[in-house]
Design a protein around this motif. Structure first.
Motif, PDB file in Angstrom:
ATOM      1  N   GLY A 108      34.189  52.396  52.648  1.00 12.35           N
ATOM      2  CA  GLY A 108      35.313  51.562  52.246  1.00 12.35           C
ATOM      3  C   GLY A 108      36.444  51.789  53.221  1.00 12.35           C
ATOM      4  O   GLY A 108      36.489  52.819  53.903  1.00 12.35           O
ATOM      5  N   GLN A 109      37.366  50.829  53.311  1.00 12.57           N
ATOM      6  CA  GLN A 109      38.537  51.043  54.143  1.00 12.57           C
ATOM      7  C   GLN A 109      39.309  52.257  53.654  1.00 12.57           C
ATOM      8  O   GLN A 109      39.893  52.989  54.434  1.00 12.57           O
ATOM      9  N   ASN A 110      39.286  52.484  52.344  1.00  8.57           N
ATOM     10  CA  ASN A 110      39.910  53.662  51.727  1.00  8.57           C
ATOM     11  C   ASN A 110      39.096  54.012  50.493  1.00  8.57           C
ATOM     12  O   ASN A 110      39.375  53.518  49.394  1.00  8.57           O
ATOM     13  N   VAL A 111      38.083  54.857  50.658  1.00 11.39           N
ATOM     14  CA  VAL A 111      37.193  55.158  49.531  1.00 11.39           C
ATOM     15  C   VAL A 111      37.925  55.856  48.398  1.00 11.39           C
ATOM     16  O   VAL A 111      37.571  55.698  47.225  1.00 11.39           O
ATOM     17  N   ASP A 112      38.950  56.633  48.724  1.00 13.22           N
ATOM     18  CA  ASP A 112      39.639  57.415  47.691  1.00 13.22           C
ATOM     19  C   ASP A 112      40.354  56.549  46.664  1.00 13.22           C
ATOM     20  O   ASP A 112      40.626  56.991  45.556  1.00 13.22           O
ATOM     21  N   SER A 113      40.678  55.309  47.028  1.00 17.29           N
ATOM     22  CA  SER A 113      41.367  54.442  46.075  1.00 17.29           C
ATOM     23  C   SER A 113      40.392  53.603  45.255  1.00 17.29           C
ATOM     24  O   SER A 113      40.809  52.728  44.498  1.00 17.29           O
ATOM     25  N   TYR A 114      39.089  53.880  45.394  1.00 16.04           N
ATOM     26  CA  TYR A 114      38.096  53.178  44.578  1.00 16.04           C
ATOM     27  C   TYR A 114      38.455  53.318  43.098  1.00 16.04           C
ATOM     28  O   TYR A 114      38.739  54.415  42.611  1.00 16.04           O
ATOM     29  N   LEU A 115      38.459  52.194  42.386  1.00 15.05           N
ATOM     30  CA  LEU A 115      38.717  52.215  40.944  1.00 15.05           C
ATOM     31  C   LEU A 115      38.066  50.992  40.320  1.00 15.05           C
ATOM     32  O   LEU A 115      38.458  49.862  40.593  1.00 15.05           O
ATOM     33  N   TRP A 116      37.064  51.245  39.490  1.00 14.30           N
ATOM     34  CA  TRP A 116      36.375  50.159  38.796  1.00 14.30           C
ATOM     35  C   TRP A 116      36.756  50.193  37.317  1.00 14.30           C
ATOM     36  O   TRP A 116      36.701  51.233  36.660  1.00 14.30           O
ATOM     37  N   TYR A 117      37.152  49.030  36.809  1.00 12.68           N
ATOM     38  CA  TYR A 117      37.483  48.931  35.382  1.00 12.68           C
ATOM     39  C   TYR A 117      36.957  47.619  34.812  1.00 12.68           C
ATOM     40  O   TYR A 117      37.369  47.194  33.732  1.00 12.68           O
ATOM     41  N   GLY A 118      36.053  46.982  35.564  1.00  7.41           N
ATOM     42  CA  GLY A 118      35.480  45.721  35.118  1.00  7.41           C
ATOM     43  C   GLY A 118      36.178  44.512  35.682  1.00  7.41           C
ATOM     44  O   GLY A 118      35.798  43.380  35.397  1.00  7.41           O
ATOM     45  N   GLY A 119      37.220  44.752  36.514  1.00 10.16           N
ATOM     46  CA  GLY A 119      37.967  43.644  37.079  1.00 10.16           C
ATOM     47  C   GLY A 119      37.692  43.457  38.550  1.00 10.16           C
ATOM     48  O   GLY A 119      36.794  44.079  39.114  1.00 10.16           O
ATOM     49  N   GLY A 120      38.459  42.616  39.196  1.00 14.68           N
ATOM     50  CA  GLY A 120      38.285  42.325  40.608  1.00 14.68           C
ATOM     51  C   GLY A 120      39.281  43.092  41.450  1.00 14.68           C
ATOM     52  O   GLY A 120      39.012  44.204  41.872  1.00 14.68           O
ATOM     53  N   LEU A 121      40.461  42.500  41.696  1.00 16.54           N
ATOM     54  CA  LEU A 121      41.458  43.163  42.512  1.00 16.54           C
ATOM     55  C   LEU A 121      41.901  44.478  41.884  1.00 16.54           C
ATOM     56  O   LEU A 121      41.991  44.617  40.669  1.00 16.54           O
ATOM     57  N   LYS A 122      42.181  45.449  42.760  1.00 15.23           N
ATOM     58  CA  LYS A 122      42.535  46.777  42.280  1.00 15.23           C
ATOM     59  C   LYS A 122      43.884  46.787  41.571  1.00 15.23           C
ATOM     60  O   LYS A 122      44.841  46.174  42.009  1.00 15.23           O
ATOM     61  N   LYS A 123      43.935  47.488  40.444  1.00 12.99           N
ATOM     62  CA  LYS A 123      45.189  47.805  39.781  1.00 12.99           C
ATOM     63  C   LYS A 123      45.402  49.311  39.863  1.00 12.99           C
ATOM     64  O   LYS A 123      44.455  50.071  40.033  1.00 12.99           O
ATOM     65  N   GLU A 124      46.651  49.736  39.758  1.00 14.95           N
ATOM     66  CA  GLU A 124      46.901  51.156  39.615  1.00 14.95           C
ATOM     67  C   GLU A 124      46.438  51.603  38.233  1.00 14.95           C
ATOM     68  O   GLU A 124      46.536  50.854  37.260  1.00 14.95           O
ATOM     69  N   PHE A 125      45.956  52.841  38.147  1.00 14.14           N
ATOM     70  CA  PHE A 125      45.420  53.340  36.882  1.00 14.14           C
ATOM     71  C   PHE A 125      46.458  53.239  35.764  1.00 14.14           C
ATOM     72  O   PHE A 125      46.137  52.871  34.633  1.00 14.14           O
ATOM     73  N   LYS A 126      47.727  53.509  36.084  1.00 14.27           N
ATOM     74  CA  LYS A 126      48.768  53.485  35.050  1.00 14.27           C
ATOM     75  C   LYS A 126      48.984  52.078  34.491  1.00 14.27           C
ATOM     76  O   LYS A 126      49.532  51.929  33.388  1.00 14.27           O
ATOM     77  N   ASN A 127      48.553  51.055  35.240  1.00 12.41           N
ATOM     78  CA  ASN A 127      48.732  49.681  34.785  1.00 12.41           C
ATOM     79  C   ASN A 127      47.530  49.130  34.013  1.00 12.41           C
ATOM     80  O   ASN A 127      47.548  47.973  33.595  1.00 12.41           O
ATOM     81  N   LEU A 128      46.501  49.953  33.829  1.00 13.17           N
ATOM     82  CA  LEU A 128      45.324  49.500  33.091  1.00 13.17           C
ATOM     83  C   LEU A 128      45.592  49.544  31.592  1.00 13.17           C
ATOM     84  O   LEU A 128      46.372  50.366  31.101  1.00 13.17           O
ATOM     85  N   SER A 129      44.916  48.664  30.871  1.00 14.55           N
ATOM     86  CA  SER A 129      44.962  48.725  29.407  1.00 14.55           C
ATOM     87  C   SER A 129      44.164  49.946  28.955  1.00 14.55           C
ATOM     88  O   SER A 129      43.406  50.541  29.720  1.00 14.55           O
ATOM     89  N   GLU A 130      44.333  50.322  27.694  1.00 16.16           N
ATOM     90  CA  GLU A 130      43.591  51.477  27.175  1.00 16.16           C
ATOM     91  C   GLU A 130      42.091  51.223  27.243  1.00 16.16           C
ATOM     92  O   GLU A 130      41.310  52.138  27.531  1.00 16.16           O
ATOM     93  N   GLU A 131      41.682  49.989  26.987  1.00 17.44           N
ATOM     94  CA  GLU A 131      40.260  49.647  27.076  1.00 17.44           C
ATOM     95  C   GLU A 131      39.760  49.780  28.512  1.00 17.44           C
ATOM     96  O   GLU A 131      38.673  50.313  28.761  1.00 17.44           O
TER      97      GLU A 131
END
Length: 482
Positions: free
Chosen positions: A227-250
């Motif tokens: 990845g261009q930046n593997v450390d920022s990998y974050l999957w939550y079922g969506g497309g574009l990356k969100k910051e973890f603090k901006n995710l819903s509880e689900e």
């Protein structure tokens, strides 16, 4: 087979339904030749392209003379890379004079940035395809077959190619790339990647796991998560990356970060080595370091680009960290993973760089003692923030002198790191026959150092323990021991 009545759409115009001329070969008789330049992501993308075209009947070839379709997967990170590709395209066009039916196309970052120039002004190519439009390649080839130029460089907010099984072009059958993210959100001021590859999005972890598992079951013994930046990998079922603090509880409950993905892939088998690239200093967490320390087959090697040792220059680059932060990450690596190898990227002569800034970079190199490094003079890239807001004001001769000083110090550091390995034994995964002698094999240690040793009866794709007896600046020399 070529398809009739395909509707082709790019960002410039609506295509028409076209019927292929009878003189053109069917796809099942045609072959594609692909050359890749630049980062590992481009090489991985070329395997995706080969897979997409194979589904349309195209075979692959390593012989240019056999090719009906010639594709260059390009890099736009530096001007020198673009000039190399232009020369290669000119060579292809010379061949095309005697083979007019041959289609020449450009893929990747340079394609997105220079689409009109390559097709309309320089007339070097027949088709231009951006990094998110590879699924459209069969349609675009069909359009060229019907006498038109073809372009699709539309960037996607969703595309990850996660459902496509790449057609592996690495003949050793031992090592393979697995992409986990696409695009980048970091907006470093010197970099074109956010403009040529789009916004960052992460791939479904199950698709990553399944691809790596399939590779292992097919005989591969090493995967590199890309990845261009593997450390920022974050999957939550969506497309574009969100910051973890901006995710819903689900979303938080089902989210997977890079440390979790790395561990999931590591659990496939202790016989499957796992590497990753590239890390970003502002995002590399201790959790990732602890996963590396926990599994012996997650390689003790991190590519951690510093770019500059000056906090002032790092701020101008919008890197998001200071030299103190970077050193703290180096200290954490050494504390949690003793013996871990670290490589880097360094840009010399960035806008307003002073001699003091340069000396700080040299000091950082002495602090870390990188075993491997990629060092370049700053090359202003069109449309980047640095090009728009800063002046490329470091004289060329000053850049060259500083680069030579950095290369000289790096060679000393690399020699020191290799000398540290002499007298020690490392597990080496055999990747192939040495380029210098068919009586020797080569492979890499977990620290990513290349080791060469007598061939004897050892097989490619197996692990051996190698006692390092000597070294050069770039290679370890040894023998297999029990």
């Amino acid at each position: 087979m070529l398809k009739e009545g395909i509707k082709v759409v790019d960002e410039n115009r609506q295509g028409e339904a076209l019927a292929p001329p009878s003189a053109i070969k069917s796809s099942s008789e045609r072959k594609v030749y692909i050359e890749s330049y630049g980062c590992q992501m481009n090489f991985a993308d070329s395997e995706v392209v080969a897979s997409i075209l194979s589904q349309d009947g195209f075979g692959t070839t390593k012989e240019l003379a056999e090719a009906d379709l010639v594709l260059l997967n390009t890099c736009s990170i530096r001007d020198k890379a673009e000039q190399t590709i232009r020369k290669r395209l000119s060579n292809f066009n010379t061949i095309k004079k005697n083979k007019p039916e041959m289609i020449i196309g450009v893929l990747g970052c340079m394609a997105e940035r220079l689409k009109s120039q390559l097709i309309d002004q320089e007339k070097l190519v027949d088709l231009v395809v951006g990094p998110d439009a590879y699924r459209d390649l069969p349609n675009l080839v069909n359009e060229v077959d019907n006498g038109q130029k073809a372009v699709n460089v539309i960037l996607s907010k969703e595309e990850t190619y996660g459902d496509i099984v790449p057609k592996r072009t690495n003949e050793n059958g031992v090592t393979a790339f697995v992409s986990i993210t696409r695009g980048c959100d970091n907006m470093c001021t010197f970099c074109v990647v956010p403009f040529t590859r789009g916004r960052e999005r992460s791939r479904d972890p199950e698709s990553v796991y399944n691809e790596a598992k399939q590779l292992f079951e097919s005989g591969y013994r090493e995967v590199t998560l890309l990845g261009q930046n593997v450390d920022s990998y974050l999957w939550y079922g969506g497309g574009l990356k969100k910051e973890f603090k901006n995710l819903s509880e689900e979303e938080k409950a089902k989210s997977v970060n890079f440390a979790q993905l790395l561990e999931k892939v590591a659990q496939i088998s202790p016989l499957l080595r796992v590497r990753f690239s590239t890390s970003h200093p502002q995002d590399l967490t201790d959790d990732v370091l602890h996963v590396i320390a926990k599994y012996h087959h997650v390689c003790s090697y991190i590519h951690l680009p510093v770019q500059s040792g000056s906090s002032r220059i790092l701020k101008l680059m919008n890197r998001g960290y200071t030299k103190e932060w970077y050193k703290e990450r180096i200290d954490a690596i050494n504390r949690i993973i003793p013996g871990c190898a670290i490589s880097t990227d360094i840009i010399v002569g960035f806008c307003t760089e002073t001699e003091d800034d340069h000396q700080e970079t040299l000091e950082m190199m002495r602090y870390v003692k990188y075993g491997l490094g990629y060092m370049f003079k700053y090359s202003e890239r069109p449309n980047t923030v640095a090009q728009r807001k800063f002046k490329d004001d470091v004289p060329e001769d000053t850049k060259q002198r500083r680069l030579e000083e950095i290369i000289r110090l790096h060679r000393e550091n690399a020699a020191f790191r290799n000398s540290e390995m002499v007298g020690k034994t490392f597990e080496v995964l055999i990747e192939g026959v040495s380029k210098k002698s068919d009586q020797e094999l080569f492979g890499r240690t977990p620290q990513n150092a290349v080791a060469v040793f007598p061939k004897e009866n050892h097989k490619i794709g197996t692990y051996v323990n190698v006692l390092i007896e000597d070294c050069t600046t770039g290679t370890l020399l040894g023998k297999v021991v029990n």
